[in-house]
Write a protein that holds these residues in place. Structure first.
Motif, PDB file in Angstrom:
ATOM      1  N   PRO A 220       0.810  -1.234   0.000  1.00  0.00           N
ATOM      2  CA  PRO A 220       0.000   0.000   0.000  1.00  0.00           C
ATOM      3  C   PRO A 220       0.835   1.273   0.000  1.00  0.00           C
ATOM      4  CG  PRO A 220      -0.079  -1.064   2.148  1.00  0.00           C
ATOM      5  CD  PRO A 220       0.595  -2.023   1.225  1.00  0.00           C
ATOM      6  N   ALA A 221       2.137   1.154   0.256  1.00  0.00           N
ATOM      7  CA  ALA A 221       3.008   2.334   0.254  1.00  0.00           C
ATOM      8  C   ALA A 221       3.473   2.705  -1.143  1.00  0.00           C
ATOM      9  CB  ALA A 221       4.222   2.082   1.147  1.00  0.00           C
ATOM     10  N   VAL A 222       3.268   1.827  -2.105  1.00  0.00           N
ATOM     11  CA  VAL A 222       3.696   2.083  -3.487  1.00  0.00           C
ATOM     12  C   VAL A 222       2.600   2.853  -4.200  1.00  0.00           C
ATOM     13  CG1 VAL A 222       4.438   1.059  -5.657  1.00  0.00           C
ATOM     14  CG2 VAL A 222       5.071  -0.030  -3.490  1.00  0.00           C
ATOM     15  N   SER A 223       2.959   3.992  -4.776  1.00  0.00           N
ATOM     16  CA  SER A 223       1.958   4.856  -5.387  1.00  0.00           C
ATOM     17  C   SER A 223       2.190   5.014  -6.887  1.00  0.00           C
ATOM     18  CB  SER A 223       1.972   6.242  -4.729  1.00  0.00           C
ATOM     19  OG  SER A 223       3.217   6.881  -4.962  1.00  0.00           O
ATOM     20  N   LEU A 224       1.126   5.396  -7.568  1.00  0.00           N
ATOM     21  CA  LEU A 224       1.174   5.660  -9.003  1.00  0.00           C
ATOM     22  C   LEU A 224       0.442   6.969  -9.281  1.00  0.00           C
ATOM     23  CD1 LEU A 224       1.560   4.897 -12.041  1.00  0.00           C
ATOM     24  CD2 LEU A 224      -0.624   3.663 -11.866  1.00  0.00           C
ATOM     25  N   SER A 225       1.114   7.877 -10.010  1.00  0.00           N
ATOM     26  CA  SER A 225       0.495   9.121 -10.450  1.00  0.00           C
ATOM     27  C   SER A 225       0.276   9.038 -11.957  1.00  0.00           C
ATOM     28  CB  SER A 225       1.384  10.319 -10.120  1.00  0.00           C
ATOM     29  OG  SER A 225       1.492  10.492  -8.724  1.00  0.00           O
ATOM     30  N   VAL A 226      -0.952   9.271 -12.377  1.00  0.00           N
ATOM     31  CA  VAL A 226      -1.325   9.206 -13.792  1.00  0.00           C
ATOM     32  C   VAL A 226      -1.579  10.616 -14.294  1.00  0.00           C
ATOM     33  CG1 VAL A 226      -2.992   8.316 -15.461  1.00  0.00           C
ATOM     34  CG2 VAL A 226      -2.323   6.909 -13.490  1.00  0.00           C
ATOM     35  N   PHE A 227      -0.794  11.057 -15.297  1.00  0.00           N
ATOM     36  CA  PHE A 227      -0.955  12.388 -15.884  1.00  0.00           C
ATOM     37  C   PHE A 227      -1.466  12.240 -17.309  1.00  0.00           C
ATOM     38  CE2 PHE A 227       2.136  12.979 -12.558  1.00  0.00           C
ATOM     39  CZ  PHE A 227       1.879  14.244 -12.047  1.00  0.00           C
ATOM     40  N   GLY A 228      -2.655  12.763 -17.573  1.00  0.00           N
ATOM     41  CA  GLY A 228      -3.182  12.674 -18.925  1.00  0.00           C
ATOM     42  C   GLY A 228      -4.693  12.731 -18.952  1.00  0.00           C
ATOM     43  N   SER A 229      -5.222  12.602 -20.140  1.00  0.00           N
ATOM     44  CA  SER A 229      -6.662  12.543 -20.342  1.00  0.00           C
ATOM     45  C   SER A 229      -6.909  11.698 -21.574  1.00  0.00           C
ATOM     46  CB  SER A 229      -7.252  13.944 -20.529  1.00  0.00           C
ATOM     47  OG  SER A 229      -6.683  14.559 -21.675  1.00  0.00           O
ATOM     48  N   GLY A 230      -8.153  11.272 -21.757  1.00  0.00           N
ATOM     49  CA  GLY A 230      -8.437  10.451 -22.924  1.00  0.00           C
ATOM     50  C   GLY A 230      -9.791   9.789 -22.860  1.00  0.00           C
ATOM     51  N   PRO A 231     -10.130   9.048 -23.909  1.00  0.00           N
ATOM     52  CA  PRO A 231     -11.480   8.483 -24.027  1.00  0.00           C
ATOM     53  C   PRO A 231     -11.808   7.394 -23.018  1.00  0.00           C
ATOM     54  CG  PRO A 231     -10.059   7.677 -25.782  1.00  0.00           C
ATOM     55  CD  PRO A 231      -9.307   8.755 -25.101  1.00  0.00           C
ATOM     56  N   ASP A 232     -10.785   6.768 -22.406  1.00  0.00           N
ATOM     57  CA  ASP A 232     -11.039   5.652 -21.491  1.00  0.00           C
ATOM     58  C   ASP A 232     -10.805   6.027 -20.032  1.00  0.00           C
ATOM     59  OD1 ASP A 232     -11.637   3.946 -23.654  1.00  0.00           O
ATOM     60  OD2 ASP A 232      -9.520   3.491 -23.955  1.00  0.00           O
ATOM     61  N   GLU A 233     -10.837   7.307 -19.727  1.00  0.00           N
ATOM     62  CA  GLU A 233     -10.544   7.770 -18.368  1.00  0.00           C
ATOM     63  C   GLU A 233     -11.521   7.189 -17.351  1.00  0.00           C
ATOM     64  OE1 GLU A 233      -9.650  12.046 -16.154  1.00  0.00           O
ATOM     65  OE2 GLU A 233      -9.774  11.909 -18.342  1.00  0.00           O
ATOM     66  N   ALA A 234     -12.808   7.194 -17.661  1.00  0.00           N
ATOM     67  CA  ALA A 234     -13.803   6.656 -16.729  1.00  0.00           C
ATOM     68  C   ALA A 234     -13.585   5.171 -16.490  1.00  0.00           C
ATOM     69  CB  ALA A 234     -15.214   6.908 -17.271  1.00  0.00           C
ATOM     70  N   THR A 250      -3.449   8.197  -8.179  1.00  0.00           N
ATOM     71  CA  THR A 250      -4.054   9.522  -8.331  1.00  0.00           C
ATOM     72  C   THR A 250      -4.013   9.925  -9.806  1.00  0.00           C
ATOM     73  OG1 THR A 250      -1.911  10.550  -7.829  1.00  0.00           O
ATOM     74  CG2 THR A 250      -3.487  10.316  -6.021  1.00  0.00           C
ATOM     75  N   PHE A 251      -5.064  10.582 -10.250  1.00  0.00           N
ATOM     76  CA  PHE A 251      -5.159  11.052 -11.639  1.00  0.00           C
ATOM     77  C   PHE A 251      -4.968  12.566 -11.677  1.00  0.00           C
ATOM     78  CE2 PHE A 251      -7.204   6.978 -11.859  1.00  0.00           C
ATOM     79  CZ  PHE A 251      -6.949   6.512 -13.152  1.00  0.00           C
ATOM     80  N   HIS A 252      -4.216  13.015 -12.652  1.00  0.00           N
ATOM     81  CA  HIS A 252      -3.921  14.432 -12.806  1.00  0.00           C
ATOM     82  C   HIS A 252      -4.156  14.846 -14.256  1.00  0.00           C
ATOM     83  CE1 HIS A 252      -1.712  14.239  -8.920  1.00  0.00           C
ATOM     84  NE2 HIS A 252      -1.354  13.046  -9.372  1.00  0.00           N
ATOM     85  N   LEU A 253      -4.436  16.117 -14.473  1.00  0.00           N
ATOM     86  CA  LEU A 253      -4.583  16.640 -15.814  1.00  0.00           C
ATOM     87  C   LEU A 253      -3.243  16.598 -16.550  1.00  0.00           C
ATOM     88  CD1 LEU A 253      -6.817  19.776 -15.084  1.00  0.00           C
ATOM     89  CD2 LEU A 253      -7.531  17.627 -16.158  1.00  0.00           C
TER      90      LEU A 253
END
Length: 382
Positions: A220-234, A250-253
């Motif tokens: 649970p200490a390992v994290s992932l930050s996602v930067f982007g947008s697109g058709p499959d975001e939901a 976490t998702f970011h613009l």
């Protein structure tokens, strides 16, 4: 020379490529214009295009363009020539599947040279599927409208040859390149266990494989930050919940430049299932940030002698093992990043890319065109 770049969505590596190319061509004294979609890209794309407006003497034009083929395309093709009215366009350079189709048809309307760069696009489809058969059949039809093709990798050229057929026009392989300042060491703030994904959020980019790999690590200490947008975001935000990763992902613009996403990165992950010649791989290598990516498209050409590091696409288990190795031995990961940086710095320069692309334009403009007159064929220069 009057150059018009046509593409659909102002996002991702394709957008970066066109912006870089148009900016440098304008600096070299050419008249440059851009036509792209008005409904995608968000604030970051609008800001970049506004900046280009000041130097693109043929204008920056945005009109609605659908991702899929439909009746709206007829309206676009009727409207685009109006945007170029009164301009003597020499070269129309279409980028991507939709931009390549618009650009080549437009070039014939304007009596200009039609250049096409696939950037993946239709080449990602399998010829064995109905959708693939349809799009690749369109590519074959568009060959007769094409004066030249610029591929961003040898792999792209071979894929085109295999799926669309032999070349009926001039073609070149010109690798993407980075400006010298992009190879400067990036000041990074160390943040434990943070992985970063940067790119368009669509299934082809392999984000689902990355999420599965993160779940396999079971920390649970390992994290992932996602930067982007697109058709499959939901879809992917739902996958995060299903996999129990809500506190780790976490998702970011989208950010510009993308190096802003690297500052706190321990490692960038590019888990693509298919690619052309991705800028994100070049940019990560140039910034000396540890990188995990897959053996697809032109990525092996970027890695060269370091291609042994590449991972099989679609394999969450192998990706999880590689991510764990980065966590366990970060010094080795940093050392590998330094070696890859040196290789990319030597072989993938922005100045070389622009020189070869403009040189290809000039070759086509000065080569004779075959025109039928009274049943005979004569040569005429553009």
């Amino acid at each position: 020379m009057n150059i018009l770049h046509v593409f659909r969505s102002p996002v991702g590596g394709l957008f970066r490529h066109v912006c870089d190319l148009a900016e440098e061509q304008a600096r070299l004294g050419y008249n440059v214009g851009i036509i792209c979609d008005a409904s995608t890209g968000g604030a970051s794309a609008a800001s970049k295009l506004d900046a280009l407006q000041a130097i693109c003497t043929l204008g920056v034009h945005r009109i609605p363009m659908s991702r899929h083929i439909g009746f709206s395309d007829v309206k676009v093709l009727r409207n685009i020539p109006r945007l170029c009215a009164g301009e003597n366009i020499d070269v129309v350079h279409g980028h991507g599947a939709k931009g390549g189709a618009y650009g080549r048809i437009l070039a014939k309307m304007l009596h200009a040279k039609a250049i096409y760069t696939p950037h993946g696009g239709s080449m990602h489809y399998s010829i064995t599927t109905p959708t693939g058969m349809f799009y690749l059949a369109l590519e074959r039809c568009l060959k007769k409208f094409t004066d030249g093709i610029i591929f961003d990798s040898k792999t792209s050229a071979e894929t085109y040859r295999g799926k669309v057929g032999g070349f009926s026009c001039a073609h070149r392989v010109v690798h993407n390149g980075l400006r010298e300042y992009e190879f400067d060491r990036l000041p990074r703030t160390e943040q434990e266990n943070q992985f970063v994904f940067v790119g368009e959020i669509r299934k082809l980019k392999g984000l689902d494989v990355l999420l599965q790999a993160l779940a396999l690590i079971k920390d649970p200490a390992v994290s992932l930050s996602v930067f982007g947008s697109g058709p499959d975001e939901a879809f992917f935000k739902n996958r995060v919940q299903v996999l129990g990763l809500i506190n780790q992902v976490t998702f970011h613009l989208p950010v510009f430049p993308v190096t802003k996403a690297f500052v706190n990165a321990r490692c960038v992950v590019v888990p693509s299932l298919a690619e052309s010649f991705p800028y994100i791989v070049l940019e990560t290598a140039a910034a000396r940030v540890p990188l995990l990516t897959t053996n697809v498209g032109g990525i092996p050409e970027i890695f060269g002698p370091h291609a042994y590091q590449l991972l099989p696409a679609g394999d969450a288990n192998e990706l999880a093992k590689a991510m764990q190795r980065v966590l366990n031995d970060h010094d080795s990961a940093e050392s590998l990043a330094d070696s890859l940086h040196n290789h990319v710095h030597t072989h993938f320069r922005f100045s070389t890319m622009v020189e070869h692309i403009v040189g290809f334009y000039n070759e086509l403009l000065t080569s004779p065109m075959q025109l039928p007159i009274n049943g005979q064929v004569i040569a005429q220069a553009k």
